[in-house]
Motif scaffolding. Structure first.
Motif, PDB file in Angstrom:
ATOM      1  N   TRP A   1     -63.882 -85.388 -12.898  1.00  0.00           N
ATOM      2  CA  TRP A   1     -62.748 -85.915 -12.135  1.00  0.00           C
ATOM      3  C   TRP A   1     -62.965 -85.825 -10.633  1.00  0.00           C
ATOM      4  O   TRP A   1     -62.562 -86.717  -9.891  1.00  0.00           O
ATOM      5  CB  TRP A   1     -61.440 -85.228 -12.545  1.00  0.00           C
ATOM      6  CG  TRP A   1     -61.345 -83.768 -12.183  1.00  0.00           C
ATOM      7  CD1 TRP A   1     -61.592 -82.706 -13.001  1.00  0.00           C
ATOM      8  CD2 TRP A   1     -60.980 -83.221 -10.909  1.00  0.00           C
ATOM      9  NE1 TRP A   1     -61.414 -81.529 -12.315  1.00  0.00           N
ATOM     10  CE2 TRP A   1     -61.030 -81.824 -11.028  1.00  0.00           C
ATOM     11  CE3 TRP A   1     -60.609 -83.774  -9.688  1.00  0.00           C
ATOM     12  CZ2 TRP A   1     -60.743 -80.965  -9.968  1.00  0.00           C
ATOM     13  CZ3 TRP A   1     -60.310 -82.929  -8.631  1.00  0.00           C
ATOM     14  CH2 TRP A   1     -60.383 -81.540  -8.779  1.00  0.00           C
TER      15      TRP A   1
ATOM     16  N   ASP B   1     -62.390 -88.629  -7.436  1.00  0.00           N
ATOM     17  CA  ASP B   1     -61.215 -88.414  -6.593  1.00  0.00           C
ATOM     18  C   ASP B   1     -61.562 -88.828  -5.158  1.00  0.00           C
ATOM     19  O   ASP B   1     -62.439 -88.246  -4.530  1.00  0.00           O
ATOM     20  CB  ASP B   1     -60.789 -86.935  -6.647  1.00  0.00           C
ATOM     21  CG  ASP B   1     -59.623 -86.643  -5.722  1.00  0.00           C
ATOM     22  OD1 ASP B   1     -58.571 -87.284  -5.880  1.00  0.00           O
ATOM     23  OD2 ASP B   1     -59.785 -85.773  -4.838  1.00  0.00           O
ATOM     24  N   ARG B   2     -60.876 -89.849  -4.678  1.00  0.00           N
ATOM     25  CA  ARG B   2     -61.196 -90.415  -3.361  1.00  0.00           C
ATOM     26  C   ARG B   2     -61.143 -89.366  -2.257  1.00  0.00           C
ATOM     27  O   ARG B   2     -62.036 -89.294  -1.414  1.00  0.00           O
ATOM     28  CB  ARG B   2     -60.228 -91.576  -3.074  1.00  0.00           C
ATOM     29  CG  ARG B   2     -60.377 -92.264  -1.749  1.00  0.00           C
ATOM     30  CD  ARG B   2     -61.728 -92.883  -1.417  1.00  0.00           C
ATOM     31  NE  ARG B   2     -62.373 -93.621  -2.450  1.00  0.00           N
ATOM     32  CZ  ARG B   2     -63.660 -94.011  -2.376  1.00  0.00           C
ATOM     33  NH1 ARG B   2     -64.396 -93.734  -1.322  1.00  0.00           N
ATOM     34  NH2 ARG B   2     -64.210 -94.664  -3.356  1.00  0.00           N
TER      35      ARG B   2
ATOM     36  N   LEU C   1     -53.577 -80.661 -11.604  1.00  0.00           N
ATOM     37  CA  LEU C   1     -54.393 -80.751 -12.812  1.00  0.00           C
ATOM     38  C   LEU C   1     -54.256 -79.488 -13.647  1.00  0.00           C
ATOM     39  O   LEU C   1     -53.909 -78.415 -13.140  1.00  0.00           O
ATOM     40  CB  LEU C   1     -55.864 -80.964 -12.442  1.00  0.00           C
ATOM     41  CG  LEU C   1     -56.206 -82.278 -11.733  1.00  0.00           C
ATOM     42  CD1 LEU C   1     -57.681 -82.330 -11.417  1.00  0.00           C
ATOM     43  CD2 LEU C   1     -55.795 -83.476 -12.572  1.00  0.00           C
TER      44      LEU C   1
ATOM     45  N   ARG D   1     -58.272 -79.562  -4.285  1.00  0.00           N
ATOM     46  CA  ARG D   1     -57.885 -80.885  -4.767  1.00  0.00           C
ATOM     47  C   ARG D   1     -57.250 -80.815  -6.152  1.00  0.00           C
ATOM     48  O   ARG D   1     -56.282 -81.513  -6.435  1.00  0.00           O
ATOM     49  CB  ARG D   1     -59.100 -81.830  -4.805  1.00  0.00           C
ATOM     50  CG  ARG D   1     -59.569 -82.271  -3.442  1.00  0.00           C
ATOM     51  CD  ARG D   1     -58.524 -83.064  -2.684  1.00  0.00           C
ATOM     52  NE  ARG D   1     -58.073 -84.220  -3.458  1.00  0.00           N
ATOM     53  CZ  ARG D   1     -56.843 -84.724  -3.407  1.00  0.00           C
ATOM     54  NH1 ARG D   1     -55.930 -84.208  -2.608  1.00  0.00           N
ATOM     55  NH2 ARG D   1     -56.524 -85.773  -4.152  1.00  0.00           N
ATOM     56  N   GLY D   2     -57.799 -79.977  -7.022  1.00  0.00           N
ATOM     57  CA  GLY D   2     -57.227 -79.853  -8.365  1.00  0.00           C
ATOM     58  C   GLY D   2     -55.800 -79.368  -8.337  1.00  0.00           C
ATOM     59  O   GLY D   2     -54.941 -79.864  -9.070  1.00  0.00           O
ATOM     60  N   THR D   3     -55.530 -78.405  -7.448  1.00  0.00           N
ATOM     61  CA  THR D   3     -54.162 -77.898  -7.292  1.00  0.00           C
ATOM     62  C   THR D   3     -53.253 -78.989  -6.721  1.00  0.00           C
ATOM     63  O   THR D   3     -52.140 -79.196  -7.199  1.00  0.00           O
ATOM     64  CB  THR D   3     -54.158 -76.654  -6.389  1.00  0.00           C
ATOM     65  OG1 THR D   3     -54.995 -75.657  -6.989  1.00  0.00           O
ATOM     66  CG2 THR D   3     -52.758 -76.106  -6.215  1.00  0.00           C
ATOM     67  N   ALA D   4     -53.745 -79.714  -5.707  1.00  0.00           N
ATOM     68  CA  ALA D   4     -52.949 -80.786  -5.098  1.00  0.00           C
ATOM     69  C   ALA D   4     -52.632 -81.892  -6.100  1.00  0.00           C
ATOM     70  O   ALA D   4     -51.567 -82.506  -6.035  1.00  0.00           O
ATOM     71  CB  ALA D   4     -53.688 -81.368  -3.896  1.00  0.00           C
ATOM     72  N   LEU D   5     -53.536 -82.120  -7.038  1.00  0.00           N
ATOM     73  CA  LEU D   5     -53.337 -83.156  -8.047  1.00  0.00           C
ATOM     74  C   LEU D   5     -52.569 -82.635  -9.272  1.00  0.00           C
ATOM     75  O   LEU D   5     -52.328 -83.396 -10.206  1.00  0.00           O
ATOM     76  CB  LEU D   5     -54.688 -83.719  -8.503  1.00  0.00           C
ATOM     77  CG  LEU D   5     -55.475 -84.496  -7.442  1.00  0.00           C
ATOM     78  CD1 LEU D   5     -56.905 -84.752  -7.911  1.00  0.00           C
ATOM     79  CD2 LEU D   5     -54.774 -85.802  -7.095  1.00  0.00           C
TER      80      LEU D   5
END
Length: 192
Positions: free
Chosen positions: A142, A146-147, A78, A72-76
């Motif tokens: 975070w 994150d939904r 961050l 998720r962090g990579t997708a966002l």
């Protein structure tokens, strides 16, 4: 005249969360965790709605969530430091309880009061753990907001959120006391 409980008051006046990164094994067993959850569930709950629930995260689940943090962090997109910090929160933990805010429809109890109740559960769980000798810390971060992370990782419904991730374990070192609020600066007395 009230009946004082000096031991309880002394605990509240001196309580101190233990940083999650200082917690290790052993961790409480299932019976001990259930006792802590029982204490936490005695929080104020207007309307007896129980607008919260618990997800007990054991080591395999925490490692799975740590992997999801990376995804998720990579997708966002961050900052890598944010991802690393959130990853460590899960991968270094041995036990955490996700307190889920799950408001219920109610014509009498506003949603905000139900959310506050979930926050009270978080503090009650930390205090119950500390009172029984475990180290405990209330975290978020975070990922817990994150939904996609909370739906995929924790199975939350669209109207549920994470009120807190309560890490519980054996403390490796007692934290130093930290500065506390200036009571006079944050208190207003109204007598008329």
């Amino acid at each position: 005249m009230p009946t004082p409980n000096p031991a309880a008051l002394e605990f509240l006046l001196t309580r101190r969360s233990r940083p999650a990164k200082t917690l290790t094994t052993p961790i409480p067993d299932r019976g001990a965790v259930e006792k802590l959850l029982t204490a936490a569930a005695r929080t104020p709950d207007h309307g007896k709605l129980e607008p919260w629930r618990f997800i007990v995260l054991e080591k395999p689940a925490l490692l799975r969530l740590a992997d999801l943090v990376n995804t998720r962090g990579t997708a966002l997109a961050l900052d890598p430091e944010q991802i690393t910090k959130a990853h460590a929160q899960f991968s270094n933990a041995d036990l955490a309880v996700a307190v889920i805010s799950a408001p219920k429809p109610s014509p009498k109890v506003p949603q905000i009061e139900q959310v506050y109740s979930a926050g009270a559960v978080c503090l009650s769980l930390v205090n119950a753990a500390l009172a029984t000798g475990w180290g405990a810390n209330w975290l978020s971060g975070w990922a817990s907001h994150d939904r996609a992370f909370i739906q995929e990782g924790l199975g939350l419904s669209a109207d549920e959120t994470v009120a807190g991730l309560i890490h519980i374990g054996t403390e490796t070192s007692a934290p130093p006391e930290r500065p506390r609020p200036d009571l006079a600066a944050i208190t207003t007395w109204v007598d008329a």
